[in-house]
Design a protein around this motif. Structure first.
Motif, short mmCIF file in Angstrom:
data_model
loop_
_atom_site.label_atom_id
_atom_site.label_comp_id
_atom_site.label_asym_id
_atom_site.label_seq_id
_atom_site.Cartn_x
_atom_site.Cartn_y
_atom_site.Cartn_z
N MET A 74 -11.91 37.22 15.44
CA MET A 74 -10.98 38.33 15.26
C MET A 74 -9.85 37.96 14.31
SD MET A 74 -10.90 40.05 19.10
CE MET A 74 -10.01 41.54 18.59
N MET A 75 -9.38 36.72 14.37
CA MET A 75 -8.35 36.28 13.43
C MET A 75 -8.83 36.40 11.99
SD MET A 75 -5.31 35.22 14.47
CE MET A 75 -4.76 33.95 13.31
N ARG A 76 -10.11 36.13 11.78
CA ARG A 76 -10.66 36.10 10.42
C ARG A 76 -11.16 37.44 9.93
NH1 ARG A 76 -13.90 30.67 12.22
NH2 ARG A 76 -12.30 29.13 11.63
N THR A 77 -11.43 38.38 10.83
CA THR A 77 -12.11 39.61 10.40
C THR A 77 -11.41 40.91 10.77
OG1 THR A 77 -13.46 39.72 12.43
CG2 THR A 77 -14.35 38.44 10.57
N VAL A 78 -10.56 40.92 11.78
CA VAL A 78 -9.96 42.17 12.25
C VAL A 78 -8.66 42.45 11.49
CG1 VAL A 78 -8.96 43.37 14.23
CG2 VAL A 78 -11.02 41.97 14.53
N PHE A 134 -12.92 31.21 22.92
CA PHE A 134 -12.29 30.53 21.78
C PHE A 134 -12.86 31.08 20.46
CE2 PHE A 134 -11.93 27.00 18.75
CZ PHE A 134 -10.65 26.53 18.97
N ASP A 135 -14.19 31.17 20.36
CA ASP A 135 -14.82 31.61 19.12
C ASP A 135 -14.55 33.07 18.81
OD1 ASP A 135 -15.86 29.08 18.68
OD2 ASP A 135 -17.77 29.52 19.64
N GLY A 182 -8.07 29.30 8.89
CA GLY A 182 -7.97 28.35 9.99
C GLY A 182 -8.43 26.98 9.56
N ASP A 183 -7.51 26.03 9.45
CA ASP A 183 -7.87 24.67 9.04
C ASP A 183 -8.94 24.11 9.97
OD1 ASP A 183 -7.23 21.55 9.54
OD2 ASP A 183 -6.87 22.08 7.45
N PRO A 184 -10.14 23.76 9.45
CA PRO A 184 -11.25 23.34 10.32
C PRO A 184 -10.92 22.15 11.21
CG PRO A 184 -12.04 23.77 8.09
CD PRO A 184 -10.55 23.80 8.03
N ALA A 185 -10.20 21.17 10.68
CA ALA A 185 -9.87 19.99 11.48
C ALA A 185 -8.96 20.35 12.64
CB ALA A 185 -9.23 18.92 10.60
N LEU A 186 -7.98 21.22 12.39
CA LEU A 186 -7.06 21.62 13.46
C LEU A 186 -7.77 22.52 14.48
CD1 LEU A 186 -3.80 22.25 11.40
CD2 LEU A 186 -4.24 20.40 13.02
N VAL A 187 -8.67 23.37 14.00
CA VAL A 187 -9.45 24.20 14.92
C VAL A 187 -10.28 23.31 15.84
CG1 VAL A 187 -11.37 25.85 15.08
CG2 VAL A 187 -9.50 26.26 13.45
N GLY A 207 -5.04 43.26 10.41
CA GLY A 207 -3.76 43.20 11.11
C GLY A 207 -3.67 42.17 12.21
N PHE A 208 -4.80 41.57 12.60
CA PHE A 208 -4.83 40.68 13.76
C PHE A 208 -4.02 39.41 13.53
CE2 PHE A 208 -6.70 37.79 16.89
CZ PHE A 208 -6.81 38.61 18.01
N GLY A 209 -4.01 38.93 12.30
CA GLY A 209 -3.27 37.71 12.02
C GLY A 209 -1.77 37.86 12.22
N LEU A 210 -1.26 39.07 12.08
CA LEU A 210 0.17 39.30 12.27
C LEU A 210 0.49 39.81 13.66
CD1 LEU A 210 1.10 40.96 8.86
CD2 LEU A 210 1.88 38.75 9.70
N VAL A 211 -0.37 40.64 14.20
CA VAL A 211 -0.16 41.19 15.54
C VAL A 211 -1.47 41.02 16.28
CG1 VAL A 211 0.34 43.26 16.90
CG2 VAL A 211 1.53 42.88 14.75
N ASP A 212 -1.64 39.89 16.94
CA ASP A 212 -2.88 39.73 17.69
C ASP A 212 -2.75 40.44 19.03
OD1 ASP A 212 -1.10 37.83 18.72
OD2 ASP A 212 -2.39 36.11 18.34
N PHE A 213 -2.03 39.81 19.98
CA PHE A 213 -1.81 40.43 21.30
C PHE A 213 -0.33 40.69 21.57
CE2 PHE A 213 -5.49 37.42 21.85
CZ PHE A 213 -6.47 38.37 21.63
#
Length: 216
Positions: free
Chosen positions: A122-126, A116-117, A195-200, A128-134
């Motif tokens: 990766m969402m926060r640092t990689v 999970f972490d 990433g909204d902390p409450a939703l995460v 292009g990952f936010g648009l094309v993760d997998f």
């Protein structure tokens, strides 16, 4: 990840395979470095203009290579993004496997938190990952069943970590967990770029509660 008994695990993770969208698999180091540079450029362009604005020409310019070098590996921008998604998946699996080694064997919560972490990181640092993760949201046929592939990789790691069979029940549990958490995390990152902390937190609670039913 080595099996605790020192014997081969009955269900070892499959070796990563090159994406079908890749026209040519690089053999020489120089060619592999050029491919990596092209994919890095693809990720950077995605962050700037999104998938709709992505072009092979823009990627070639960013990578500092002739357009023919891009077409040597890829037929179009969809193939480019697909290869980036595969690279992301391989990197994710490697990062999770490395960190799971530090979790006490049999501790499924610790192993699941690592998976999970690492996704959050990766969402926060990689790039292009936010648009094309997998996979490509706007072109799902380019990498179908991306969540299934993620679930298979993580299930294999969890199977080894817990010394339990990689059976249909574990695969199904992991797939449902990945699908459910993916939906909540998409909502979290729409609400807040980091990433909204409450939703995460809600996503993590959901994951633990669901897995406890099968893994406790």
């Amino acid at each position: 990840m080595p099996h605790s008994s020192g014997t081969p695990h009955p269900n070892p993770p499959k070796e990563p395979q090159p994406p079908a969208s890749l026209r040519r698999v690089p053999v020489q180091e120089r060619s592999a470095e050029r491919l990596a540079r092209i994919l890095d450029a693809c990720a950077a362009v995605l962050d700037e203009v999104g998938y709709e604005g992505l072009t092979t020409r823009a990627v070639a310019q960013r990578a500092g290579v002739p357009i023919g070098s891009v077409y040597r590996f890829f037929g179009n921008k969809r193939a480019l993004a697909d290869a980036l998604a595969h690279r992301n998946l391989d990197a994710y699996a490697e990062r999770v496997a490395a960190r799971v080694n530090g979790v006490e064997r049999g501790d499924w919560r610790g192993a699941v938190d690592v998976a999970f972490d690492e996704y959050l990181t990766m969402m926060r640092t990689v790039p292009g990952f936010g648009l094309v993760d997998f996979g490509i949201p706007s072109a799902p046929e380019a990498m179908p069943d991306a969540n299934l592939q993620v679930a298979e990789r993580v299930a294999a790691l969890l199977s080894d970590h817990l010394d339990r069979p990689l059976d249909a029940r574990l695969r199904r549990t992991m797939l449902v967990g990945v699908e459910a958490v993916d939906a909540v995390l998409q909502l979290a990152f729409r609400a807040d770029p980091a990433g909204d902390p409450a939703l995460v937190d809600e996503a993590r609670i959901l994951l633990h509660a669901y897995f406890a039913r099968s893994l406790d």
